[in-house]
Scaffold this active site. Structure first.
Site, PDB file in Angstrom:
ATOM      1  CG  HIS A 119      -1.929   0.980   1.342  1.00 16.38           C
ATOM      2  ND1 HIS A 119      -1.696   2.271   1.729  1.00 16.38           N
ATOM      3  CD2 HIS A 119      -3.258   0.906   1.089  1.00 16.38           C
ATOM      4  CE1 HIS A 119      -2.826   2.947   1.714  1.00 16.38           C
ATOM      5  NE2 HIS A 119      -3.801   2.146   1.329  1.00 16.38           N
ATOM      6  CG  ASP A 196       0.741  -2.417   6.208  1.00 15.96           C
ATOM      7  OD1 ASP A 196      -0.179  -2.514   7.048  1.00 15.96           O
ATOM      8  OD2 ASP A 196       0.635  -1.763   5.151  1.00 15.96           O
ATOM      9  CD  GLN A 199      -6.537  -4.625   3.929  1.00 15.49           C
ATOM     10  OE1 GLN A 199      -7.460  -5.358   4.279  1.00 15.49           O
ATOM     11  NE2 GLN A 199      -6.750  -3.405   3.477  1.00 15.49           N
ATOM     12  CE  LYS A 222      -7.078  -0.479   6.106  1.00 14.10           C
ATOM     13  NZ  LYS A 222      -7.876  -0.069   4.961  1.00 14.10           N
ATOM     14  CB  CYS A 363      -3.570   3.189  -1.762  1.00 14.34           C
ATOM     15  SG  CYS A 363      -4.818   4.428  -1.488  1.00 14.34           S
TER      16      CYS A 363
END
Ligand code: 7TS
Length: 408
Positions: A119, A196, A199, A222, A363
């Site tokens: 991202h 990261d 997700q 999220k 993104c």
């Protein structure tokens, strides 16, 4: 009937309007009533500026904020509450590492390894470091099924690599990356690893100690929590030697006219009045996720993923990107295109049937270029979705080309 639907007011069937078929969970998840109520209750009964006041309400707000930090700590298996830094979102968490670790500790000639599926939030901050410090950026590229091979990882992480920043799960392809292998390879080369988890954490557990990861970033919104609250986990010994990112109130010890000393962790990295209501909402979201259980989440999503991939394979003129053959190492994120139709038109037509999907570059422009597309449509699942949602989506998708005058 999905037993969790009832907990999400926004997903309730409305008699007069079209039912919302919400398939944009990678962008943000909907919020269960318990989270909405926890935030409301905080503002009703506990709101005050934490740390500053000596009166009871401020002490209560401070306690709620620190309890939330402890809940996050236990949730991700950190060693100490001071390793949990509250931020606004994953983007801010990643920038914090870039500014406070990347800029001071990386030198000309050092290398950073990223992946082409990052991202922009885990790419552009590192470009800033690269330009400022003369550091080289290297990229992992996936194979045809969207996965990184061991050879690729071993080739791209070398003795020059000082930092590796990768996403646990792709927000475009849904690929679950082999982070244990990546962390192991990076540590053998002496590099620190930034993960990261924006997700991944909505869908499966994160244990920072088991993974031995150095930094991990994620957003509350999220994972059922409100917007405006995020987390940076960092190993204490790294956070301690890093200079502050933002400066001002709350993060200081002594301030003189020309100089200042800084507060201990975690306050050193939390300048200004914090988002206590958001942190309280995040703690409640964690309790809700634990009640549902990651096993249930994964089982529901992987059945829906297989069902959706199967359904898509039966519709002509649809291309699905990434791994279409297996649901192993794969989350419920599906990017696709319809021949001759711009993804924005696909999403607009689906919207007519109440179906919410995302269209664009997500993104992740370097990944779009790698896939040789300008944009895709993206459907992303969560445990409150149902087969009926997918049926409505598939029926709607079948109509898209006809709407624009093309043959089926
Ligand atoms: N990292 C990944 C892997 C993401 O998918 C996102 C947001 C971010 C970082 C940034 O999160 P934020 O909360 O700071 O904005 N991804 C998306 C998306 O796929 N659609 O909308 C936002």
């Amino acid at each position: 009937m999905n037993p969790y639907l009832i907990d999400f007011p926004i997903l309730q069937e409305k008699a007069t309007e079209k039912r919302l078929v919400y398939l944009d969970n990678a962008a943000t998840t909907q919020k269960p009533l318990s989270v909405i109520k926890a935030v409301e209750e905080y503002y009703r009964a506990s709101n005050a500026n934490p740390y500053r006041g000596l009166y009871q309400l401020s002490v209560k707000a401070t306690q709620e904020y620190e309890n939330a930090r402890h809940t996050v700590n236990e949730f991700i298996g950190a060693e100490d509450d001071s390793e949990i830094i509250f931020t606004r979102n994953a983007t801010e968490s990643l920038n914090l590492v870039a500014y406070s670790y990347g800029l001071p500790f990386l030198q000309k000639g050092d290398e950073i390894t990223l992946s082409v599926m990052e991202h922009h939030s885990n790419l552009v901050p590192w470009q800033m470091v690269a330009k400022a410090k003369g550091v080289k950026l290297n990229f992992l590229y996936p194979d045809a099924t969207g996965h990184f091979t061991d050879e690729e990882i071993e080739k791209k992480i070398t003795q020059n690599t000082k930092l590796v920043a990768v996403t646990y799960v792709s927000n475009v392809l849904g690929t679950v990356n082999p982070v244990a292998k990546i962390i192991d390879t990076a540590h053998s080369a002496g590099a620190v690893v930034v993960l990261d988890c924006a997700q991944s954490i909505p869908h499966f557990p994160l244990n920072v100690k088991d993974l031995d990861v150095d930094f991990a970033a994620f957003s509350g919104h999220k994972m059922l929590a409100p917007m405006g609250i995020g987390v940076l986990y960092g190993k204490k010994m790294l956070l301690e030697k890093m200079p502050p990112f933002l400066t001002g109130g709350e993060m200081i010890e002594y301030v003189y006219e020309q100089d200042a000393t800084f507060a201990q962790l975690p306050q050193k990295f939390e300048a200004g009045t914090p988002n206590v209501g958001g942190a309280v909402g995040m703690a409640e979201a964690i309790r809700y996720l634990q009640k549902v259980g990651y096993d249930t989440i994964q089982k529901t999503e992987s059945e829906l993923l297989a069902y959706t991939l199967q359904g898509l394979s039966g519709i002509p003129h649809v291309t699905v990107y990434g791994d279409t053959a297996s649901t192993r190492n794969r989350c419920g994120v599906i990017s696709f295109n319809v021949d001759d139709v711009h993804p924005h038109d696909v999403a607009t037509i689906l919207n007519e049937d109440g179906v919410a999907v995302r269209a664009g570059h997500h993104c992740a422009q370097p990944l779009m270029r790698f896939l040789n597309v300008n944009a895709t449509c993206r459907l992303s699942l969560y445990f409150y979705n149902t087969k009926e949602d997918i049926d409505i989506f598939l029926e709607s998708l079948k109509k898209v080309r006809g709407w624009l005058g093309y043959g089926a």
